[in-house]
Design a protein around this motif. Structure first.
Motif, PDB file in Angstrom:
ATOM      1  N   ARG A  92      29.435 -32.653  55.165  1.00 10.73           N
ATOM      2  CA  ARG A  92      29.465 -31.570  54.185  1.00 10.73           C
ATOM      3  C   ARG A  92      28.261 -31.623  53.267  1.00 10.73           C
ATOM      4  O   ARG A  92      27.738 -32.689  52.961  1.00 10.73           O
ATOM      5  N   GLY A  94      27.298 -29.693  49.497  1.00  9.09           N
ATOM      6  CA  GLY A  94      27.702 -28.790  48.430  1.00  9.09           C
ATOM      7  C   GLY A  94      26.499 -28.407  47.589  1.00  9.09           C
ATOM      8  O   GLY A  94      25.702 -29.264  47.199  1.00  9.09           O
ATOM      9  N   LEU A 107      21.499 -20.133  52.272  1.00 10.69           N
ATOM     10  CA  LEU A 107      22.680 -20.749  52.889  1.00 10.69           C
ATOM     11  C   LEU A 107      22.993 -20.102  54.225  1.00 10.69           C
ATOM     12  O   LEU A 107      23.394 -20.780  55.174  1.00 10.69           O
ATOM     13  N   ARG A 111      23.086 -22.241  57.689  1.00 10.27           N
ATOM     14  CA  ARG A 111      24.266 -22.292  58.552  1.00 10.27           C
ATOM     15  C   ARG A 111      23.953 -21.836  59.962  1.00 10.27           C
ATOM     16  O   ARG A 111      24.499 -22.357  60.941  1.00 10.27           O
ATOM     17  N   ASP A 118      29.017 -28.372  57.300  1.00  7.00           N
ATOM     18  CA  ASP A 118      29.989 -27.724  56.421  1.00  7.00           C
ATOM     19  C   ASP A 118      29.297 -27.464  55.079  1.00  7.00           C
ATOM     20  O   ASP A 118      29.256 -28.334  54.211  1.00  7.00           O
ATOM     21  N   ALA A 119      28.740 -26.268  54.901  1.00  3.26           N
ATOM     22  CA  ALA A 119      27.996 -25.920  53.682  1.00  3.26           C
ATOM     23  C   ALA A 119      28.896 -25.168  52.725  1.00  3.26           C
ATOM     24  O   ALA A 119      29.535 -24.184  53.094  1.00  3.26           O
ATOM     25  N   ARG A 120      28.943 -25.645  51.468  1.00  2.27           N
ATOM     26  CA  ARG A 120      29.795 -25.027  50.460  1.00  2.27           C
ATOM     27  C   ARG A 120      28.959 -24.650  49.242  1.00  2.27           C
ATOM     28  O   ARG A 120      28.065 -25.390  48.833  1.00  2.27           O
ATOM     29  N   LEU A 121      29.291 -23.497  48.661  1.00  5.37           N
ATOM     30  CA  LEU A 121      28.485 -22.908  47.592  1.00  5.37           C
ATOM     31  C   LEU A 121      29.328 -22.752  46.331  1.00  5.37           C
ATOM     32  O   LEU A 121      30.483 -22.353  46.386  1.00  5.37           O
ATOM     33  N   PHE A 122      28.730 -23.083  45.192  1.00  4.60           N
ATOM     34  CA  PHE A 122      29.401 -22.996  43.900  1.00  4.60           C
ATOM     35  C   PHE A 122      28.495 -22.261  42.911  1.00  4.60           C
ATOM     36  O   PHE A 122      27.282 -22.447  42.930  1.00  4.60           O
ATOM     37  N   GLU A 137      30.473 -33.806  42.720  1.00  2.61           N
ATOM     38  CA  GLU A 137      31.132 -32.603  43.247  1.00  2.61           C
ATOM     39  C   GLU A 137      30.205 -31.788  44.121  1.00  2.61           C
ATOM     40  O   GLU A 137      30.660 -31.069  45.017  1.00  2.61           O
ATOM     41  N   VAL A 138      28.912 -31.840  43.858  1.00  4.90           N
ATOM     42  CA  VAL A 138      27.915 -31.160  44.682  1.00  4.90           C
ATOM     43  C   VAL A 138      26.789 -32.141  44.998  1.00  4.90           C
ATOM     44  O   VAL A 138      26.618 -33.149  44.315  1.00  4.90           O
TER      45      VAL A 138
END
Length: 312
Positions: A92, A94, A107, A111, A118-122, A137-138
Motif C-alpha cells: 500500500r 498512502g 494517482l 495506478r 494499493d494506492a490511497r488518497l487523502f 497514516e500516509v
C-alpha cells in the motif's frame, strides 16, 4: 501498560475530546475514561489537564505522545512489512494533498502503471499532513507549503506562477498586471487559514503592510474559480487552471500579480524514519522521474532535509 491503552491515549490526545475519540475507537466513553485513568496511574503522572468536560494534553502528555507515536508507528511498519512480504501485490501507498485536484491525474497514471499497488488518497490541511506523516497514516504528502516536523525529507516537484482571477467585466478585466496595493479594497475568495492559497494571500498583503479583505472562504481550493466566476470576489489561482482551459467551463479573466514570490511550490514530503513499502518506493520513483506539470518553472529535483524554520 498494553497496546490498547496506548492506542486509546493516542486517539484522545489527537482530538482532546473523549466523546470524539470514543466514537472513532468505537468504545463507550466510560470505558475509555477508565483506560486513560489506569494508564495515568501506572505512569504516575496526569497526561491531560481537565476542566469540567474539556481536556487538554499537558506537558507530560505531549512528551509521552512523541514516544507513543514512534512506538506505534514502528509496530504498524512491522505489520506492513510482513504483509508486503507475504502478499503477491506491491503493498500500500498512502498519499495526502491539500486539494485532490492536484494529484488526481498523478494517482490515475500511477495506478495504470502499477495495477498491483494499493494506492490511497487523502485530503488534508498542512497541519493534518504533518501529523499523518508523524504517525504513519500516509507515506507521502504533496504539499503546497512547508510542513513542520522532525525527520521530514522533501523533493521539489514543480514551481508555477499564481495568477489573479477576476470575474468577467470586472474593472481589472483586460489588465496585464496589477500590484497588491491596487487590490487593498477588493473582496477576496480564498480558503481558510492553513491552506496554501490563504497563506500566500496573507503573505503578499503583509509584505505591503496590508490585510486582505476576505469575503468568502472555504476548505476546497478547487471551488475558488467557480465562486470568482459567479462574482463573489477575486482570488489567487495557480496557473495550471488557466493552462487546463477551465475558463471555458468557469469563465474568469486572468491578471499577473506584480509581486515577488507570487508562485506555488509543490513538494513531495515523507518521513525519513518510516517504513516504505515497494508500492511507496515505486510511487516516489514514478512521481519524481517525470515532469509533475506540463509547464514548469525551472526547479531541479533535489532532496533536502526539512527545515522547521521554513516559513510558508
Amino acid at each position: 501498560m498494553d497496546l490498547l491503552q496506548l492506542r486509546y491515549f493516542q486517539a484522545v490526545a489527537r482530538y482532546e475530546h473523549i466523546s470524539r475519540a470514543a466514537e472513532e475507537l468505537r468504545v463507550a466513553q466510560p470505558s475509555l475514561s477508565r483506560t486513560l485513568a489506569r494508564l495515568e496511574a501506572e505512569l504516575g503522572s496526569p497526561l491531560f489537564d481537565r476542566e469540567g468536560r474539556r481536556i487538554r494534553l499537558n506537558q507530560y502528555g505531549a512528551m509521552f505522545l512523541r514516544h507513543v507515536d514512534r512506538a506505534l508507528r514502528e509496530l504498524d511498519d512491522g505489520r506492513r512489512a510482513l504483509r508486503d512480504a507475504r502478499d503477491t501485490g506491491l503493498g500500500r501507498v498512502g498519499v495526502a494533498s491539500e486539494t485532490l485536484l492536484t494529484i488526481t491525474h498523478l494517482l490515475g497514471s500511477f495506478r495504470a502503471a502499477h495495477p498491483r499497488a494499493d494506492a490511497r488518497l487523502f485530503q488534508s490541511t498542512a497541519a493534518e499532513m504533518s501529523r499523518q506523516l508523524r504517525v504513519g497514516e500516509v507515506d507521502f504528502c504533496v504539499a503546497s507549503q512547508p510542513l513542520t516536523g522532525a525527520n521530514l525529507a522533501s523533493i521539489e516537484l514543480a514551481r508555477e506562477e499564481v495568477l489573479l482571477a477576476v470575474p468577467p467585466g470586472h474593472r481589472l478585466d483586460g489588465r496585464e498586471r496589477v500590484t497588491i496595493p491596487e487590490l487593498a479594497d477588493e473582496p477576496f475568495v480564498s480558503t481558510r487559514q492553513g491552506h496554501w492559497q490563504r497563506a500566500l494571500l496573507d503573505r503578499l498583503f503583509a509584505a505591503e503592510g496590508l490585510t486582505p479583505l476576505v469575503s468568502c472562504e472555504g476548505d476546497e481550493p478547487g471551488a475558488s474559480q467557480d465562486m470568482i466566476s459567479a462574482g463573489l470576489g477575486i482570488g489567487l489561482i495557480p496557473a495550471i487552471s488557466r493552462r487546463a482551459g477551465t475558463e471555458t467551463r468557469v469563465p474568469v479573466a486572468w491578471v499577473h500579480v506584480d509581486a515577488p514570490d507570487c508562485h506555488r511550490v509543490l513538494t513531495l514530503v515523507w518521513n525519513r524514519d518510516a517504513y516504505l513499502s515497494e508500492a511507496a518506493l515505486k510511487f516516489r520513483e514514478f512521481t519524481t522521474s517525470r515532469p509533475f506539470m506540463t509547464h514548469r518553472l525551472p526547479a531541479p529535483h533535489q532532496e533536502r532535509a526539512h527545515d522547521p524554520a521554513d516559513t510558508p
